[in-house]
Design a protein around this motif. Structure first.
Motif, PDB file in Angstrom:
ATOM      1  N   LYS A 224       6.889  12.324 -17.785  1.00 28.98           N
ATOM      2  CA  LYS A 224       7.633  12.359 -19.038  1.00 28.98           C
ATOM      3  C   LYS A 224       8.661  11.223 -19.122  1.00 28.98           C
ATOM      4  CE  LYS A 224       5.537  16.116 -20.371  1.00 28.98           C
ATOM      5  NZ  LYS A 224       4.516  16.072 -21.442  1.00 28.98           N
ATOM      6  N   THR A 225       9.329  10.950 -17.996  1.00 27.46           N
ATOM      7  CA  THR A 225      10.379   9.936 -18.009  1.00 27.46           C
ATOM      8  C   THR A 225       9.914   8.575 -17.517  1.00 27.46           C
ATOM      9  OG1 THR A 225      11.142  10.417 -15.757  1.00 27.46           O
ATOM     10  CG2 THR A 225      12.055  11.756 -17.554  1.00 27.46           C
ATOM     11  N   GLY A 226       8.813   8.548 -16.787  1.00 24.10           N
ATOM     12  CA  GLY A 226       8.348   7.293 -16.216  1.00 24.10           C
ATOM     13  C   GLY A 226       9.113   6.867 -14.981  1.00 24.10           C
ATOM     14  N   GLN A 227       9.947   7.747 -14.448  1.00 21.77           N
ATOM     15  CA  GLN A 227      10.763   7.425 -13.276  1.00 21.77           C
ATOM     16  C   GLN A 227      10.046   7.852 -11.998  1.00 21.77           C
ATOM     17  OE1 GLN A 227      13.766   5.735 -13.536  1.00 21.77           O
ATOM     18  NE2 GLN A 227      13.068   5.574 -15.676  1.00 21.77           N
ATOM     19  N   TYR A 228      10.198   7.021 -10.957  1.00 20.35           N
ATOM     20  CA  TYR A 228       9.634   7.387  -9.666  1.00 20.35           C
ATOM     21  C   TYR A 228      10.434   8.521  -9.045  1.00 20.35           C
ATOM     22  CZ  TYR A 228       6.463   3.456  -9.540  1.00 20.35           C
ATOM     23  OH  TYR A 228       5.452   2.586  -9.824  1.00 20.35           O
ATOM     24  N   ILE A 229       9.698   9.493  -8.507  1.00 21.77           N
ATOM     25  CA  ILE A 229      10.326  10.603  -7.789  1.00 21.77           C
ATOM     26  C   ILE A 229      10.334  10.310  -6.296  1.00 21.77           C
ATOM     27  CG2 ILE A 229      10.090  13.058  -7.224  1.00 21.77           C
ATOM     28  CD1 ILE A 229       8.654  13.292  -9.984  1.00 21.77           C
ATOM     29  N   ALA A 230       9.262   9.707  -5.824  1.00 27.39           N
ATOM     30  CA  ALA A 230       9.145   9.402  -4.394  1.00 27.39           C
ATOM     31  C   ALA A 230       8.120   8.295  -4.202  1.00 27.39           C
ATOM     32  CB  ALA A 230       8.726  10.645  -3.610  1.00 27.39           C
ATOM     33  N   VAL A 231       8.362   7.482  -3.192  1.00 30.30           N
ATOM     34  CA  VAL A 231       7.430   6.426  -2.801  1.00 30.30           C
ATOM     35  C   VAL A 231       7.384   6.397  -1.276  1.00 30.30           C
ATOM     36  CG1 VAL A 231       6.911   3.959  -2.840  1.00 30.30           C
ATOM     37  CG2 VAL A 231       7.875   5.043  -4.867  1.00 30.30           C
ATOM     38  N   ALA A 232       6.171   6.295  -0.719  1.00 31.19           N
ATOM     39  CA  ALA A 232       6.027   6.247   0.739  1.00 31.19           C
ATOM     40  C   ALA A 232       5.007   5.183   1.117  1.00 31.19           C
ATOM     41  CB  ALA A 232       5.587   7.611   1.275  1.00 31.19           C
ATOM     42  N   ASP A 233       5.051   4.754   2.336  1.00 32.53           N
ATOM     43  CA  ASP A 233       4.138   3.746   2.855  1.00 32.53           C
ATOM     44  C   ASP A 233       2.801   4.409   3.188  1.00 32.53           C
ATOM     45  OD1 ASP A 233       2.796   1.721   4.103  1.00 32.53           O
ATOM     46  OD2 ASP A 233       4.293   1.353   5.651  1.00 32.53           O
ATOM     47  N   ALA A 234       1.767   4.096   2.413  1.00 31.32           N
ATOM     48  CA  ALA A 234       0.453   4.724   2.615  1.00 31.32           C
ATOM     49  C   ALA A 234      -0.242   4.203   3.861  1.00 31.32           C
ATOM     50  CB  ALA A 234      -0.433   4.498   1.393  1.00 31.32           C
TER      51      ALA A 234
ATOM     52  N   ASP B 126       0.876  -1.173   0.000  1.00 30.90           N
ATOM     53  CA  ASP B 126       0.000   0.000   0.000  1.00 30.90           C
ATOM     54  C   ASP B 126       0.912   1.221   0.000  1.00 30.90           C
ATOM     55  OD1 ASP B 126      -1.978   1.885   0.270  1.00 30.90           O
ATOM     56  OD2 ASP B 126      -2.787   1.117   2.149  1.00 30.90           O
ATOM     57  N   LEU B 127       0.998   1.890  -1.156  1.00 33.39           N
ATOM     58  CA  LEU B 127       2.003   2.923  -1.345  1.00 33.39           C
ATOM     59  C   LEU B 127       1.392   4.244  -1.790  1.00 33.39           C
ATOM     60  CD1 LEU B 127       4.543   0.794  -3.434  1.00 33.39           C
ATOM     61  CD2 LEU B 127       4.615   1.204  -0.966  1.00 33.39           C
ATOM     62  N   ILE B 128       2.095   5.324  -1.487  1.00 29.85           N
ATOM     63  CA  ILE B 128       1.884   6.607  -2.141  1.00 29.85           C
ATOM     64  C   ILE B 128       3.014   6.737  -3.154  1.00 29.85           C
ATOM     65  CG2 ILE B 128       1.740   9.103  -1.864  1.00 29.85           C
ATOM     66  CD1 ILE B 128       1.033   8.482   1.132  1.00 29.85           C
ATOM     67  N   ALA B 129       2.661   6.782  -4.429  1.00 31.20           N
ATOM     68  CA  ALA B 129       3.665   6.808  -5.485  1.00 31.20           C
ATOM     69  C   ALA B 129       3.598   8.133  -6.229  1.00 31.20           C
ATOM     70  CB  ALA B 129       3.454   5.653  -6.453  1.00 31.20           C
ATOM     71  N   VAL B 130       4.764   8.708  -6.481  1.00 31.28           N
ATOM     72  CA  VAL B 130       4.869   9.942  -7.259  1.00 31.28           C
ATOM     73  C   VAL B 130       5.862   9.685  -8.374  1.00 31.28           C
ATOM     74  CG1 VAL B 130       5.331  12.418  -7.225  1.00 31.28           C
ATOM     75  CG2 VAL B 130       4.473  11.279  -5.158  1.00 31.28           C
TER      76      VAL B 130
ATOM     77  N   THR C 232      -7.212  14.507   9.645  1.00 32.84           N
ATOM     78  CA  THR C 232      -5.933  15.192   9.781  1.00 32.84           C
ATOM     79  C   THR C 232      -5.351  15.429   8.392  1.00 32.84           C
ATOM     80  OG1 THR C 232      -4.837  13.048  10.057  1.00 32.84           O
ATOM     81  CG2 THR C 232      -5.375  14.257  12.055  1.00 32.84           C
ATOM     82  N   ALA C 233      -4.315  16.226   8.323  1.00 34.47           N
ATOM     83  CA  ALA C 233      -3.629  16.475   7.058  1.00 34.47           C
ATOM     84  C   ALA C 233      -2.126  16.346   7.268  1.00 34.47           C
ATOM     85  CB  ALA C 233      -3.975  17.861   6.518  1.00 34.47           C
ATOM     86  N   PHE C 234      -1.466  15.757   6.283  1.00 33.33           N
ATOM     87  CA  PHE C 234      -0.021  15.616   6.277  1.00 33.33           C
ATOM     88  C   PHE C 234       0.520  16.283   5.013  1.00 33.33           C
ATOM     89  CE2 PHE C 234      -1.649  12.225   8.836  1.00 33.33           C
ATOM     90  CZ  PHE C 234      -0.683  11.909   9.773  1.00 33.33           C
ATOM     91  N   VAL C 235       1.788  16.634   5.033  1.00 32.13           N
ATOM     92  CA  VAL C 235       2.446  17.111   3.824  1.00 32.13           C
ATOM     93  C   VAL C 235       3.557  16.124   3.474  1.00 32.13           C
ATOM     94  CG1 VAL C 235       4.028  18.641   5.076  1.00 32.13           C
ATOM     95  CG2 VAL C 235       3.563  19.035   2.646  1.00 32.13           C
ATOM     96  N   PHE C 236       3.599  15.727   2.203  1.00 32.02           N
ATOM     97  CA  PHE C 236       4.630  14.838   1.676  1.00 32.02           C
ATOM     98  C   PHE C 236       5.599  15.701   0.885  1.00 32.02           C
ATOM     99  CE2 PHE C 236       5.305  10.810  -1.148  1.00 32.02           C
ATOM    100  CZ  PHE C 236       6.589  10.665  -0.632  1.00 32.02           C
ATOM    101  N   ASN C 237       6.804  15.889   1.425  1.00 31.10           N
ATOM    102  CA  ASN C 237       7.829  16.703   0.773  1.00 31.10           C
ATOM    103  C   ASN C 237       8.619  15.800  -0.169  1.00 31.10           C
ATOM    104  OD1 ASN C 237      10.254  18.149   0.153  1.00 31.10           O
ATOM    105  ND2 ASN C 237       9.916  19.439   1.963  1.00 31.10           N
ATOM    106  N   LEU C 238       8.490  16.024  -1.457  1.00 29.79           N
ATOM    107  CA  LEU C 238       9.115  15.148  -2.439  1.00 29.79           C
ATOM    108  C   LEU C 238      10.625  15.329  -2.499  1.00 29.79           C
ATOM    109  CD1 LEU C 238       6.513  15.419  -5.326  1.00 29.79           C
ATOM    110  CD2 LEU C 238       6.470  13.979  -3.287  1.00 29.79           C
ATOM    111  N   ASN C 239      11.128  16.461  -2.033  1.00 33.96           N
ATOM    112  CA  ASN C 239      12.572  16.707  -2.075  1.00 33.96           C
ATOM    113  C   ASN C 239      13.327  15.832  -1.082  1.00 33.96           C
ATOM    114  OD1 ASN C 239      12.359  18.657  -4.108  1.00 33.96           O
ATOM    115  ND2 ASN C 239      11.965  20.278  -2.624  1.00 33.96           N
TER     116      ASN C 239
END
Length: 637
Positions: free
Chosen positions: A65-75, A57-61, A112-119
């Motif tokens: 254009k490239t099809g490359q993952y930028i970030a993945v987190a445990d949803a 169960d993931l959050i995928a970003v 609640t709300a969370f922020v996912f920082n991709l950097n």
């Protein structure tokens, strides 16, 4: 319009091992979508979504254009229910969890709300009860605005028990929030202009029943709207781009349809309706993260929209032609609306994501890859006349894609009750149709979306005319040759669960079996619970008193419409399913109904879903519920 397919080949887009066949197993319908909550960044170069597959169960970003993952987190750690970009490198995750709060009785649903920082690929919670704000609160997921530099969110919360304020919350790292604009004990919302200055606040006092809007003028609050009402009938939902008016959703007294108005913050005067229709209600706004409003969403069996920009209206007309039997919903869009994310579901579609860009459509993925078009049952719009002549709009989900003859039938009333069904992938309806059932979903009186008269005719009619509409639906389609009257099961959740039990108690000859999911059995007990949870003066209590009794509110009335008081009349086998942590309809509603039925040696089965909520949103509980339903139907139908 040109269609082309994305060439992204990623494990999250690969179909599961079992191929589409004419009849899928029950597990395929019970499974959560493999891809959901999809959203696009402002440039649309990045997409984010929740992915559930192979036990992950993931959050995928990813970079589109490239099809490359930028970030993945445990949803699973945050269990998001909504996601949206606020910049190219930050995603807001809105969640809901059932928790205990120290010093307060019982369990509570907390948003609640969370922020996912991709950097840095870190996630942190924005507001936490007890950390710079009052401990005993549960609604902490609303974001009213984002600072221009993207470093702060403006979020309403109780600073103390007597002060509901707008807080300034750090998006970069976990920091104690600061008060941005103080409020009052009866403040319910704040409105910001394009420069993030607070220009108005909305208040509602449950004791005096005063609903008001105050404008900020020279550092002082000035009433510009004031109305005494037992519950709010006007929805202040946004700010016009010039910051001079609030956008208001209220009824047009010419046609009694919910319409779009503006209200001047200097005079309190309401405009003429800017969007108003004879056959549809304005249900919401199409607005950006910075609250710029592009148009409105409209009621109806299919997703529908109207924009200020005529070119956008033309675009939507073109989209509708691509899948005339399905519903095409706008899931997200770029700030200039040049790129739009669409979600298509309904007849032939189990839920597909497409991106519109430069006149073409790019396929981004399926939410349920197990389902080929032939696995998704056809949904047909119908209607019939109730016994008093009222037209009841209805959805029919057809087994084998065609109008059946004397079919075994599921009557599936919706929850709410002031809600309505839409064309989409309803996993329950689709499962029933896959098993050869005709599924009937009547929009009984009291349903919203079909005009004020249709809604108001349901007031005071729980267990009465609202129930008659369900009975009349079965009889009408039986007269048309579609329904086998010896094989009808009524199934519902929430209010629909109440309607199922009421059908068993008040029309016992009509149904061969009954399934109630998180349903109300005792309306009198329900109102005791509402008063305990909210207080006797709260607008929620006034609302329920109006909806259930329409002014005729007394114990005798509540007893007369409560199925638990008529269990001796029930003849059909009953299946009760209820979530342990249901905070909308307490578990006791089904426990007590089970006890009463068992005491009279009725045929009853009760399944409690461990840690289950009101919406069967957990994968294991949805699976267990549908497997139990499957077994129950095969035994009794």
């Amino acid at each position: 319009m040109k269609l082309f397919t994305s060439i992204l080949v990623l494990f999250l887009f690969i179909s599961p091992t079992f191929a589409a066949v004419n009849k899928l197993p029950v597990e395929a319908f019970a499974s959560l979508p493999e891809k959901s909550l999809m959203t696009i960044s402002p440039s649309a170069n990045r997409i984010a979504f929740r992915a559930v597959q192979d036990g992950r169960d993931l959050i995928a970003v990813l970079d589109r254009k490239t099809g490359q993952y930028i970030a993945v987190a445990d949803a699973s750690q945050v269990d998001p229910r909504a996601m949206y970009f606020i910049s190219e490198d930050k995603v807001i995750l809105r969640t809901e969890q059932n928790v205990r709060i120290g010093g307060y009785r019982g369990r509570h649903d907390m948003s609640t709300a969370f922020v996912f920082n991709l950097n840095n690929q870190k996630i942190h919670q924005l507001l936490t009860a007890g950390y710079g704000i009052f401990k005993g609160q549960t609604a902490l997921g609303n974001v009213s605005g984002i600072s221009k530099d993207g470093k702060y969110a403006y979020m309403p919360a109780w600073k103390s028990q007597g002060e509901y304020s707008l807080m300034k919350v750090n998006l970069e790292k976990r920091r104690e929030p600061r008060v941005y604009q103080r409020g009052t004990a009866d403040t319910i919302d704040f409105f910001l202009d394009k420069d993030n200055q607070v220009i108005a606040r909305e208040r509602y006092n449950n004791k005096s029943n005063i609903h008001r809007v105050q404008a900020r003028v020279d550092g002082e609050w000035v009433d510009v709207f004031k109305e005494e009402t037992p519950y709010m009938t006007k929805g202040f939902v946004g700010v016009t781009p010039d910051g001079k008016n609030l956008v208001v959703r209220m009824q047009n007294q010419q046609n009694w349809r919910w319409s779009y108005f503006t209200m001047s913050l200097s005079t309190g005067e309401f405009s003429e309706p800017l969007f108003s229709y004879e056959d549809k209600d304005v249900e919401g706004m199409i607005a950006s993260v910075d609250n710029k409003i592009y148009g409105v969403t409209l009621s109806g069996f299919k997703a529908d929209y109207e924009f200020f920009d005529k070119k956008l209206n033309a675009r939507m007309r073109g989209m509708k032609k691509l899948a005339p039997g399905a519903s095409i919903a706008i899931h997200d869009f770029s700030p200039d609306m040049s790129k739009m994310l669409f979600f298509i579901e309904g007849s032939g579609f189990s839920g597909d994501y497409f991106l519109y860009e430069q006149g073409g459509l790019e396929f981004l993925g399926k939410s349920r890859s197990a389902f080929a078009p032939e696995n998704v049952a056809t949904i047909q719009v119908s209607e019939f006349a109730a016994r008093d002549g009222l037209t009841i709009p209805t959805l029919l989900t057809l087994p084998n894609g065609e109008i059946p003859k004397k079919a075994k039938t599921i009557l599936l009333p919706h929850g709410g009750p002031e809600s309505y069904d839409r064309i989409g992938f309803d996993y329950l309806a689709q499962y029933f149709a896959s098993q050869g059932f005709l599924v009937i979903q009547p929009q009984f009186r009291g349903s919203k979306g079909f005009g004020s008269r249709h809604l108001q005719l349901g007031r005071g009619e729980w267990g009465r005319k609202m129930q008659d509409d369900l009975t009349d639906a079965v009889k009408h389609y039986a007269e048309q040759g579609l329904v086998d009257l010896d094989n009808v099961c009524i199934v519902g959740a929430s209010y629909g669960g109440y309607a199922a039990l009421a059908g068993a108690a008040f029309t016992p000859e009509l149904y061969k079996c009954v399934i109630s999911i998180n349903g109300v059995s005792d309306v009198e007990r329900m109102m005791v619970t509402e008063r305990r949870d909210h207080g006797s003066h709260h607008w929620v209590v006034s609302y329920w008193e109006d909806v259930i009794s329409n002014g005729d509110f007394n114990d005798d009335h509540l007893e007369s419409i409560s199925p638990i008081n008529f269990v001796q009349s029930i003849k059909a086998p009953v299946l009760l399913i209820h979530g342990e942590y249901d905070e909308v309809v307490p578990l006791k509603q089904s426990e007590n109904m089970f006890d009463e039925l068992e005491d009279l040696e009725k045929n009853v089965t009760f399944v409690e879903l461990d840690k289950g909520n009101h919406y069967l949103s957990q994968a294991e509980n949805r699976m267990k519920a549908l497997q139990v339903i499957d077994k129950f139907l095969k035994k009794h139908m």
